[in-house]
Design a protein around this motif. Sequence first.
Motif, PDB file in Angstrom:
ATOM      1  N   ALA A 248      45.130  38.331  29.679  1.00 53.22           N
ATOM      2  CA  ALA A 248      45.974  39.229  29.562  1.00 53.22           C
ATOM      3  C   ALA A 248      45.519  40.728  30.062  1.00 53.22           C
ATOM      4  CB  ALA A 248      46.813  39.547  28.004  1.00 53.22           C
ATOM      5  N   ARG A 249      44.302  41.004  29.946  1.00 53.22           N
ATOM      6  CA  ARG A 249      43.773  42.351  30.442  1.00 53.22           C
ATOM      7  C   ARG A 249      43.246  42.068  31.806  1.00 53.22           C
ATOM      8  NH1 ARG A 249      40.091  45.072  25.406  1.00 53.22           N
ATOM      9  NH2 ARG A 249      41.915  45.024  23.953  1.00 53.22           N
ATOM     10  N   VAL A 250      43.288  41.099  32.396  1.00 54.67           N
ATOM     11  CA  VAL A 250      42.644  41.077  33.798  1.00 54.67           C
ATOM     12  C   VAL A 250      43.723  41.406  34.891  1.00 54.67           C
ATOM     13  CG1 VAL A 250      41.640  39.278  35.355  1.00 54.67           C
ATOM     14  CG2 VAL A 250      41.322  39.081  32.839  1.00 54.67           C
ATOM     15  N   PRO A 251      43.353  42.190  35.636  1.00 55.71           N
ATOM     16  CA  PRO A 251      44.515  42.470  36.610  1.00 55.71           C
ATOM     17  C   PRO A 251      44.651  41.587  37.620  1.00 55.71           C
ATOM     18  CG  PRO A 251      42.274  43.543  37.247  1.00 55.71           C
ATOM     19  CD  PRO A 251      42.139  43.157  35.643  1.00 55.71           C
ATOM     20  N   THR A 252      45.889  41.322  38.385  1.00 49.87           N
ATOM     21  CA  THR A 252      46.261  40.657  39.213  1.00 49.87           C
ATOM     22  C   THR A 252      45.225  41.191  40.534  1.00 49.87           C
ATOM     23  OG1 THR A 252      48.128  41.830  40.295  1.00 49.87           O
ATOM     24  CG2 THR A 252      48.274  40.142  38.438  1.00 49.87           C
ATOM     25  N   ALA A 253      45.132  40.147  41.570  1.00 47.75           N
ATOM     26  CA  ALA A 253      44.601  40.643  42.957  1.00 47.75           C
ATOM     27  C   ALA A 253      45.678  41.476  43.517  1.00 47.75           C
ATOM     28  CB  ALA A 253      44.418  39.265  43.753  1.00 47.75           C
ATOM     29  N   LEU A 254      46.988  41.365  43.520  1.00 50.04           N
ATOM     30  CA  LEU A 254      47.966  42.229  43.935  1.00 50.04           C
ATOM     31  C   LEU A 254      47.741  43.753  43.469  1.00 50.04           C
ATOM     32  CD1 LEU A 254      51.098  40.215  43.789  1.00 50.04           C
ATOM     33  CD2 LEU A 254      49.891  40.943  45.765  1.00 50.04           C
ATOM     34  N   GLU A 255      47.499  43.837  42.370  1.00 50.45           N
ATOM     35  CA  GLU A 255      47.215  45.135  41.695  1.00 50.45           C
ATOM     36  C   GLU A 255      46.203  45.788  42.392  1.00 50.45           C
ATOM     37  OE1 GLU A 255      47.495  45.788  37.225  1.00 50.45           O
ATOM     38  OE2 GLU A 255      47.866  43.488  37.006  1.00 50.45           O
ATOM     39  N   GLN A 256      45.177  45.121  42.514  1.00 44.59           N
ATOM     40  CA  GLN A 256      43.952  45.696  43.216  1.00 44.59           C
ATOM     41  C   GLN A 256      43.975  45.921  44.686  1.00 44.59           C
ATOM     42  OE1 GLN A 256      40.060  44.173  41.168  1.00 44.59           O
ATOM     43  NE2 GLN A 256      41.840  42.543  40.244  1.00 44.59           N
ATOM     44  N   GLY A 257      45.321  45.674  45.315  1.00 45.17           N
ATOM     45  CA  GLY A 257      45.527  45.867  46.490  1.00 45.17           C
ATOM     46  C   GLY A 257      45.108  44.631  47.715  1.00 45.17           C
ATOM     47  N   PHE A 258      45.075  43.418  46.964  1.00 42.92           N
ATOM     48  CA  PHE A 258      44.835  42.266  47.788  1.00 42.92           C
ATOM     49  C   PHE A 258      45.995  41.257  47.751  1.00 42.92           C
ATOM     50  CE2 PHE A 258      41.049  44.411  46.812  1.00 42.92           C
ATOM     51  CZ  PHE A 258      40.458  44.390  47.884  1.00 42.92           C
ATOM     52  N   ASP A 259      46.528  40.722  48.609  1.00 44.39           N
ATOM     53  CA  ASP A 259      47.648  39.974  48.490  1.00 44.39           C
ATOM     54  C   ASP A 259      47.233  38.480  48.582  1.00 44.39           C
ATOM     55  OD1 ASP A 259      49.831  38.801  48.399  1.00 44.39           O
ATOM     56  OD2 ASP A 259      50.811  38.937  50.836  1.00 44.39           O
ATOM     57  N   LEU A 260      46.799  38.150  47.263  1.00 44.63           N
ATOM     58  CA  LEU A 260      46.119  36.789  47.171  1.00 44.63           C
ATOM     59  C   LEU A 260      46.930  36.229  45.946  1.00 44.63           C
ATOM     60  CD1 LEU A 260      42.238  37.675  47.379  1.00 44.63           C
ATOM     61  CD2 LEU A 260      43.663  36.730  49.060  1.00 44.63           C
TER      62      LEU A 260
END
Length: 337
Positions: A248-260
Motif C-alpha cells: 500500500a505504501r509503494v507509489p505507482t509508476a504514474l505517481e513518479q512521472g512514468f506511464d508504465l
Amino acid sequence: MRRRAWATGARGALSRGLCIALALAGPAAAAGPDDRPECVVPAKAGGGFDLTCQLVQAMLQSTPRPAGAPPMRLSYLPGGIGAVAFEAAVNRRPADGNAVVAFSAGSLLNLAQGKFGAHTERDVRWLAAVATDYGVIAVARDSPYRNLGELVAALKARPSGVVIGAGGTIGSQDWVKAAMLARAAGVSHRIIRFVAFEGGGDALSALEGGHVQVFTGDAAEVAQHLKRSAGVRVLAVLAPQRLPGPLARVPTALEQGFDLQWATARGLYMGRDVPPEAFRQWQQLLERAQRSPEHARQLQAVGLYPFWRSGPELDEFIAQSMARYRGLAAEFELRIR
C-alpha cells in the motif's frame, strides 16, 4: 511434486473424461488416489502460476461439496514458461476433465509470439479468469536506487550497468516490462541486459543474492516473498492506483512521472476435448466459489485482486488480449504468430 501424472500422456484420459463430476460432485468412494482434481502449475513453485492454483484450491475447499469429496492437489510442470504444460494439455491429455492448468497474461503473450510451438489460443478451452495481478519494479533492499526516477536515470546513463532479472525469456511479459522501463529511460530495448529465470521465485532469489540489480515481476509474487524475506524493496507498482495490502505504501509508476502500467490476468484452461459435462461442472463450481463471502479473503491471502470472466465474456477477453499482445510484439520487434 507430481510432474509425472500430467506429463505421461493421454492413456486413460478418455475413460476418465467425466472424472471431475465424480471427484467434485459425487461420492468420495468413486475417486481413487490419482483421481483427485488437479491444478497444474506450469512452472516451479513460488511464482504467479503457483499462487493461481493455491487460490483455486482455496476456492474449492470453501465451496459446499459432498462429505469426503477429495481435495484438489497441485502438480508442477515447469518448462518454457508454460509451453510444456500447454503441449501436454493439447497433445497428451486433451480430454482430461480432472485437471485444470494455470495461465496468465504472460501465457497469452507467449502464444501471440508462437512460443508454444504450432499451438494457438484456439487449441485449448479457456475455463475462467479468476483474479488479476499488477506488475512491479523491485530492487534489493540495499540497492542504491531509492525510487523509480533514480533507476531510470541510471539506466539512461549506463544501460549495460543495470542487469534486470525476471521469470521468462525475451518476449515474456516480464521482459516486456523491462523493455517498457528501457523505453521510459529513452534507451533501446535491444541493449538492455536481461537474465531469464524459470519463475519469479528464482528471479527474486537472484535479486537478493546480487546476481541481478532489478526485478520486473508481479505484485503477488513479491508480496509472498516479503512474507519470508525482507531482502527486496519495491520501487513502483504498475497499476492505475496504489494497491491495497502489503504494498500500500509503494507509489505507482504514474505517481513518479512514468506511464508504465501492466495488469496480469490469471486463470485456468483445460484440454479442448474435455467432455462438456466436466467443463460445465468446473465453471459452476468456480462461479459459486467466486461469489462466496470468503473469496475476498482468499484473494488477499495470495496477494491477488478481483477479476472474474468465464463463458463468452472470457472468450472475448482472450481475443482482445491476443490482439493487444500481437501489437506489443510488433512494437518491440518480436516474432508474431
